[in-house]
Enzyme design. Structure first.
Site, PDB file in Angstrom:
ATOM      1  N   ASN A  62       0.825  -1.203   0.000  1.00 38.17           N
ATOM      2  CA  ASN A  62       0.000   0.000   0.000  1.00 38.17           C
ATOM      3  C   ASN A  62       0.865   1.262   0.000  1.00 38.17           C
ATOM      4  O   ASN A  62       1.928   1.306   0.622  1.00 38.17           O
ATOM      5  CB  ASN A  62      -1.025   0.013   1.142  1.00 38.17           C
ATOM      6  CG  ASN A  62      -0.466  -0.283   2.510  1.00 38.17           C
ATOM      7  OD1 ASN A  62       0.499  -1.026   2.657  1.00 38.17           O
ATOM      8  ND2 ASN A  62      -1.065   0.303   3.527  1.00 38.17           N
ATOM      9  N   SER A  67      -3.032  13.416   0.821  1.00 37.58           N
ATOM     10  CA  SER A  67      -4.417  13.522   0.369  1.00 37.58           C
ATOM     11  C   SER A  67      -4.960  12.088   0.388  1.00 37.58           C
ATOM     12  O   SER A  67      -4.806  11.318  -0.561  1.00 37.58           O
ATOM     13  CB  SER A  67      -4.451  14.105  -1.047  1.00 37.58           C
ATOM     14  OG  SER A  67      -5.765  14.023  -1.540  1.00 37.58           O
ATOM     15  N   TYR A  68      -5.537  11.684   1.516  1.00 37.63           N
ATOM     16  CA  TYR A  68      -5.796  10.262   1.812  1.00 37.63           C
ATOM     17  C   TYR A  68      -6.362   9.430   0.654  1.00 37.63           C
ATOM     18  O   TYR A  68      -5.867   8.341   0.382  1.00 37.63           O
ATOM     19  CB  TYR A  68      -6.709  10.127   3.045  1.00 37.63           C
ATOM     20  CG  TYR A  68      -6.106  10.580   4.359  1.00 37.63           C
ATOM     21  CD1 TYR A  68      -4.807  11.075   4.444  1.00 37.63           C
ATOM     22  CD2 TYR A  68      -6.853  10.532   5.527  1.00 37.63           C
ATOM     23  CE1 TYR A  68      -4.266  11.505   5.653  1.00 37.63           C
ATOM     24  CE2 TYR A  68      -6.319  10.950   6.746  1.00 37.63           C
ATOM     25  CZ  TYR A  68      -5.032  11.430   6.799  1.00 37.63           C
ATOM     26  OH  TYR A  68      -4.503  11.842   7.990  1.00 37.63           O
ATOM     27  N   GLU A  75      -3.119  -4.572  -3.024  1.00 41.85           N
ATOM     28  CA  GLU A  75      -3.652  -5.490  -4.035  1.00 41.85           C
ATOM     29  C   GLU A  75      -3.742  -4.803  -5.394  1.00 41.85           C
ATOM     30  O   GLU A  75      -3.398  -5.371  -6.427  1.00 41.85           O
ATOM     31  CB  GLU A  75      -5.058  -5.967  -3.632  1.00 41.85           C
ATOM     32  CG  GLU A  75      -5.110  -6.814  -2.378  1.00 41.85           C
ATOM     33  CD  GLU A  75      -5.219  -6.008  -1.085  1.00 41.85           C
ATOM     34  OE1 GLU A  75      -4.795  -4.836  -1.055  1.00 41.85           O
ATOM     35  OE2 GLU A  75      -5.733  -6.571  -0.102  1.00 41.85           O
TER      36      GLU A  75
HETATM   37  N1  THU Z   1      -5.283  -1.476   2.543  1.00 39.19           N
HETATM   38  C1  THU Z   1      -4.758  -2.310   1.603  1.00 39.19           C
HETATM   39  O1  THU Z   1      -3.626  -2.133   1.132  1.00 39.19           O
HETATM   40  N2  THU Z   1      -5.511  -3.345   1.185  1.00 39.19           N
HETATM   41  C2  THU Z   1      -6.762  -3.626   1.641  1.00 39.19           C
HETATM   42  O2  THU Z   1      -7.418  -4.505   1.114  1.00 39.19           O
HETATM   43  C3  THU Z   1      -7.296  -2.890   2.782  1.00 39.19           C
HETATM   44  C4  THU Z   1      -6.595  -1.639   3.124  1.00 39.19           C
HETATM   45  C5  THU Z   1      -4.488  -0.332   2.977  1.00 39.19           C
HETATM   46  C6  THU Z   1      -5.038   0.993   2.545  1.00 39.19           C
HETATM   47  C7  THU Z   1      -4.460   1.916   3.587  1.00 39.19           C
HETATM   48  O3  THU Z   1      -3.159   2.290   3.181  1.00 39.19           O
HETATM   49  C8  THU Z   1      -4.356   1.049   4.828  1.00 39.19           C
HETATM   50  O4  THU Z   1      -4.426  -0.296   4.384  1.00 39.19           O
HETATM   51  C9  THU Z   1      -5.446   1.293   5.860  1.00 39.19           C
HETATM   52  O5  THU Z   1      -6.706   1.226   5.300  1.00 39.19           O
END
Ligand code: THU
Length: 160
Positions: A62, A67-68, A75
Site C-alpha cells: 500500500n 491527500s488520503y 492489491e
Molecule cells: N489497505 C490495503 O492495502 N488493502 C486492503 O485490502 C485494505 C486496506 C491499505 C489501505 C491503507 O493504506 C491502509 O491499508 C489502511 O486502510
C-alpha cells in the site's frame, strides 16, 4: 418474491507452515513486500504477491498519500502493475498479508471491497479463477479458490 442463496467456501489453514511450500513461498514474498509499504498515516502495512501463469511473481504494497483518497491498496498496486506489464498473462494465485504497526494482527485480513472489484475484473477477463490466500501478520491463513466467493454479486462488463 423469491430468495436466492449464495454460498461461499473458504479453506482455513492454522498457520503459514500448513500451506503447500509453493504458497508459503509466495506468502513470504508478500511479507517482504509488506515491509516496504508506505503507510505513515494508518500504520497499517499490506503486502501482495501475485503469481502469473508465465512464472513471474509481481509484488506490491500500500502507498498512502497526504491527500488520503489518493493512496492505493497493496492489491491494486500489484494487480495493475501485473496487468500493465503482462497483459496476456493469467493470474494464478495471490498472497496477501496485512497488519498494524500499533498492535499485533493475528486474524486473516481479506481484501477491501474496492480491491475485490479490481481483482474481479481480471478474473472475468481471464475466464479462470484466481486463488487467493490472505492472513494477518501471523496466525490463520484463509484461502478463497476464486474471487467470486468474496464478491458474489459482481458488477461486470457484460452489463455495459
Ligand atoms: N489497505 C490495503 O492495502 N488493502 C486492503 O485490502 C485494505 C486496506 C491499505 C489501505 C491503507 O493504506 C491502509 O491499508 C489502511 O486502510
Amino acid at each position: 418474491m423469491k430468495t436466492i442463496k449464495k454460498e461461499a467456501y473458504f479453506e482455513v489453514y492454522e498457520n503459514i507452515e500448513e500451506l503447500p511450500t509453493a504458497v508459503s513461498d509466495l506468502m513470504a514474498q508478500a511479507a517482504k513486500a509488506r515491509l516496504r509499504a508506505y503507510a505513515p498515516y494508518s500504520n497499517f502495512l499490506v503486502g501482495a504477491a501475485i503469481l502469473l501463469d508465465n512464472g513471474e511473481v509481481i509484488t506490491g504494497n500500500n502507498q498512502e498519500n497526504a491527500s488520503y483518497p489518493s493512496g492505493l491498496c497493496a492489491e491494486r498496486t500489484a494487480i495493475y502493475y501485473a496487468g500493465s506489464q503482462f497483459p496476456d498473462a493469467k493470474i494464478v494465485q495471490m498472497a496477501l498479508i496485512a497488519g498494524s504497526e500499533n498492535h499485533k494482527t493475528t486474524t486473516p485480513i481479506p481484501p477491501c471491497g474496492a480491491c475485490r472489484q479490481a481483482i474481479a475484473e481480471y478474473e472475468i477477463k481471464q475466464s479462470a479463477p484466481i486463488d487467493i490466500y490472505f492472513m494477518g501478520e501471523s496466525g490463520e491463513v484463509m484461502r478463497s479458490q476464486s474471487l467470486s466467493n468474496l464478491l458474489p454479486l459482481v458488477f461486470e462488463k457484460s452489463v455495459l
